[in-house]
Design a protein around this motif. Structure first.
Motif, PDB file in Angstrom:
ATOM      1  N   LEU A   1       0.529  -1.265  -0.034  1.00 37.74           N
ATOM      2  CA  LEU A   1      -0.101   0.032   0.038  1.00 37.74           C
ATOM      3  C   LEU A   1       1.217   1.022  -0.479  1.00 37.74           C
ATOM      4  O   LEU A   1       1.201   2.457  -0.400  1.00 37.74           O
ATOM      5  N   THR A   2       1.923   2.011   1.075  1.00 38.81           N
ATOM      6  CA  THR A   2       3.100   2.263   1.301  1.00 38.81           C
ATOM      7  C   THR A   2       3.891   2.430  -0.476  1.00 38.81           C
ATOM      8  O   THR A   2       3.749   3.570  -1.042  1.00 38.81           O
ATOM      9  N   LEU A   3       4.346   1.755  -1.276  1.00 35.19           N
ATOM     10  CA  LEU A   3       4.448   1.444  -2.472  1.00 35.19           C
ATOM     11  C   LEU A   3       3.459   2.260  -3.779  1.00 35.19           C
ATOM     12  O   LEU A   3       3.972   2.864  -4.656  1.00 35.19           O
ATOM     13  N   ALA A   4       2.347   1.488  -3.258  1.00 35.38           N
ATOM     14  CA  ALA A   4       0.890   2.655  -4.198  1.00 35.38           C
ATOM     15  C   ALA A   4       1.002   3.450  -3.824  1.00 35.38           C
ATOM     16  O   ALA A   4       1.103   4.652  -5.463  1.00 35.38           O
ATOM     17  N   ALA A   5       1.397   4.423  -3.120  1.00 27.65           N
ATOM     18  CA  ALA A   5       0.584   5.638  -2.871  1.00 27.65           C
ATOM     19  C   ALA A   5       2.588   6.469  -3.315  1.00 27.65           C
ATOM     20  O   ALA A   5       2.153   7.509  -3.368  1.00 27.65           O
ATOM     21  N   GLY A   6       3.412   5.755  -3.135  1.00 24.56           N
ATOM     22  CA  GLY A   6       4.880   6.139  -3.224  1.00 24.56           C
ATOM     23  C   GLY A   6       5.368   6.063  -4.339  1.00 24.56           C
ATOM     24  O   GLY A   6       5.366   7.115  -5.526  1.00 24.56           O
ATOM     25  N   GLU A   7       6.507   5.435  -4.806  1.00 23.05           N
ATOM     26  CA  GLU A   7       7.063   4.938  -6.184  1.00 23.05           C
ATOM     27  C   GLU A   7       6.293   4.858  -7.133  1.00 23.05           C
ATOM     28  O   GLU A   7       6.553   5.240  -8.313  1.00 23.05           O
ATOM     29  N   LEU A   8       4.923   4.044  -7.049  1.00 22.47           N
ATOM     30  CA  LEU A   8       3.981   4.084  -8.162  1.00 22.47           C
ATOM     31  C   LEU A   8       3.731   5.072  -8.365  1.00 22.47           C
ATOM     32  O   LEU A   8       3.375   5.419  -9.705  1.00 22.47           O
ATOM     33  N   ALA A   9       2.704   5.765  -8.095  1.00 23.82           N
ATOM     34  CA  ALA A   9       2.675   7.057  -7.773  1.00 23.82           C
ATOM     35  C   ALA A   9       3.402   7.945  -8.141  1.00 23.82           C
ATOM     36  O   ALA A   9       2.838   9.266  -9.267  1.00 23.82           O
ATOM     37  N   PHE A  10       4.243   8.443  -8.565  1.00 24.57           N
ATOM     38  CA  PHE A  10       5.426   9.344  -8.790  1.00 24.57           C
ATOM     39  C   PHE A  10       6.152   8.623  -9.662  1.00 24.57           C
ATOM     40  O   PHE A  10       7.215   9.440 -10.116  1.00 24.57           O
ATOM     41  N   GLY A  11       5.913   7.027 -10.417  1.00 21.26           N
ATOM     42  CA  GLY A  11       6.911   6.468 -11.768  1.00 21.26           C
ATOM     43  C   GLY A  11       5.050   6.783 -12.920  1.00 21.26           C
ATOM     44  O   GLY A  11       5.426   7.616 -13.294  1.00 21.26           O
ATOM     45  N   PRO A  12       5.160   4.816 -12.713  1.00 20.36           N
ATOM     46  CA  PRO A  12       3.940   5.254 -13.831  1.00 20.36           C
ATOM     47  C   PRO A  12       2.914   6.041 -13.441  1.00 20.36           C
ATOM     48  O   PRO A  12       2.118   6.189 -14.849  1.00 20.36           O
ATOM     49  N   ALA A  13       2.284   6.031 -12.457  1.00 25.05           N
ATOM     50  CA  ALA A  13       0.867   6.926 -12.577  1.00 25.05           C
ATOM     51  C   ALA A  13       1.172   8.070 -12.860  1.00 25.05           C
ATOM     52  O   ALA A  13       0.463   9.225 -13.539  1.00 25.05           O
ATOM     53  N   ALA A  14       2.546   8.645 -12.458  1.00 22.29           N
ATOM     54  CA  ALA A  14       2.904  10.477 -12.818  1.00 22.29           C
ATOM     55  C   ALA A  14       2.829  10.272 -14.000  1.00 22.29           C
ATOM     56  O   ALA A  14       2.692  11.562 -15.223  1.00 22.29           O
ATOM     57  N   ALA A  15       3.961   9.586 -15.220  1.00 20.84           N
ATOM     58  CA  ALA A  15       4.020   9.533 -16.337  1.00 20.84           C
ATOM     59  C   ALA A  15       3.042   9.383 -17.279  1.00 20.84           C
ATOM     60  O   ALA A  15       2.861   9.848 -17.917  1.00 20.84           O
ATOM     61  N   ARG A  16       1.961   8.695 -16.995  1.00 22.29           N
ATOM     62  CA  ARG A  16       0.668   8.466 -16.904  1.00 22.29           C
ATOM     63  C   ARG A  16      -0.400  10.484 -17.039  1.00 22.29           C
ATOM     64  O   ARG A  16      -0.745  10.529 -17.738  1.00 22.29           O
ATOM     65  N   LEU A  17       0.077  11.097 -16.287  1.00 26.41           N
ATOM     66  CA  LEU A  17      -0.632  12.057 -15.151  1.00 26.41           C
ATOM     67  C   LEU A  17       0.096  13.732 -17.188  1.00 26.41           C
ATOM     68  O   LEU A  17      -0.447  14.201 -17.370  1.00 26.41           O
ATOM     69  N   ILE A  18       1.215  13.007 -17.248  1.00 28.26           N
ATOM     70  CA  ILE A  18       2.200  13.638 -17.979  1.00 28.26           C
ATOM     71  C   ILE A  18       1.181  13.654 -19.643  1.00 28.26           C
ATOM     72  O   ILE A  18       0.479  14.462 -20.197  1.00 28.26           O
ATOM     73  N   ASN A  19       0.918  12.501 -20.181  1.00 25.61           N
ATOM     74  CA  ASN A  19       0.661  12.318 -21.182  1.00 25.61           C
ATOM     75  C   ASN A  19      -1.087  12.437 -21.386  1.00 25.61           C
ATOM     76  O   ASN A  19      -1.754  12.805 -21.862  1.00 25.61           O
ATOM     77  N   VAL A  20      -1.746  11.930 -20.462  1.00 21.94           N
ATOM     78  CA  VAL A  20      -3.104  12.168 -20.039  1.00 21.94           C
ATOM     79  C   VAL A  20      -3.836  13.243 -20.052  1.00 21.94           C
ATOM     80  O   VAL A  20      -4.903  13.757 -20.273  1.00 21.94           O
ATOM     81  N   PHE A  21      -2.617  14.087 -18.884  1.00 22.08           N
ATOM     82  CA  PHE A  21      -3.410  15.123 -18.141  1.00 22.08           C
ATOM     83  C   PHE A  21      -2.559  16.608 -18.757  1.00 22.08           C
ATOM     84  O   PHE A  21      -2.625  17.745 -17.783  1.00 22.08           O
ATOM     85  N   ASN A  22      -1.620  16.640 -19.213  1.00 23.64           N
ATOM     86  CA  ASN A  22      -0.406  17.019 -19.656  1.00 23.64           C
ATOM     87  C   ASN A  22       0.024  18.119 -18.183  1.00 23.64           C
ATOM     88  O   ASN A  22       0.284  19.179 -17.748  1.00 23.64           O
TER      89      ASN A  22
END
Length: 206
Positions: free
Chosen positions: A99-120
């Motif tokens: 759960l910590t990994l999901a809120a940390g590295e996962l959020a700052f890695g794959p999720a954030a990269a997706r936010l760049i493409n999807v939401f600028n």
């Protein structure tokens, strides 16, 4: 008979999707309420009364209101689906770690990269993709010889990491180098009650 849980959600939010996914997998009676984020519905007084942070997801379970996707997963598992959260100290600690990994590295890695493409989103793509490679590599190594993240059956740990991991390609993060991660995603997708998160146009063109 109690009323269904109300899940305030947005279709392409991975944080919201993990709550909807868990409710569906666990067979928890629920109603999904789509919050019109593009038009600012999450900043209205009515919504801010539910979550002062102005974010989805939020659930209403009778008089109980809970925000934060991981907190919601723990609450729902404890109250309605205890098979999805271990009761032994080691197993519970392992779940918490993911759960910590999901809120940390996962959020700052794959999720954030997706936010760049999807939401600028104004993040650094190179940094996000490097973080994604690091966290996906750790997940892949952990999953060697395992069907699920903790123990021999699905838990809220798997649900917490699913949405943004499965949609990593929408941030131009390939899952090809991570066969164990891809196997985990397939195992989750094969569960009764699985519901997908919509693929965005960015993901289709990536």
């Amino acid at each position: 008979m109690s009323d269904p849980i109300r899940i305030h959600s947005f279709p392409i939010s991975g944080h919201a999707h993990r709550v909807v996914l868990f409710a569906s997998l666990a067979g928890i009676d629920h109603e999904v309420i789509t919050v019109d984020l593009p038009n600012g519905a999450h900043k209205t007084p009515a919504f801010l009364a539910l979550n002062p942070n102005g974010q989805v997801p939020v659930i209403e379970d009778g008089e109980t209101v809970i925000s934060d996707s991981n907190a919601i997963l723990v609450y729902l598992a404890r109250k309605y689906a205890p098979a999805y959260i271990p009761t032994d100290p080691v197993g519970e600690a392992e779940v918490q770690k993911f759960l910590t990994l999901a809120a940390g590295e996962l959020a700052f890695g794959p999720a954030a990269a997706r936010l760049i493409n999807v939401f600028n989103a104004p993040f650094n793509m190179e940094v996000c993709q490097a973080t994604a490679a690091r966290v996906l590599g750790k997940l892949d190594a952990h999953l060697d010889g395992r069907d699920f993240l903790v123990g021999d059956k699905p838990s809220i740990a798997d649900v917490a990491i699913y949405s943004y991991t499965a949609h990593a390609p929408e941030g131009n993060v390939s899952l090809e180098p991570y066969p164990n991660v891809r196997r985990l995603l397939a195992n989750i997708e094969a569960l009764d009650g699985f519901v997908p998160m919509p693929v965005t146009k960015a993901g289709l063109s990536a």
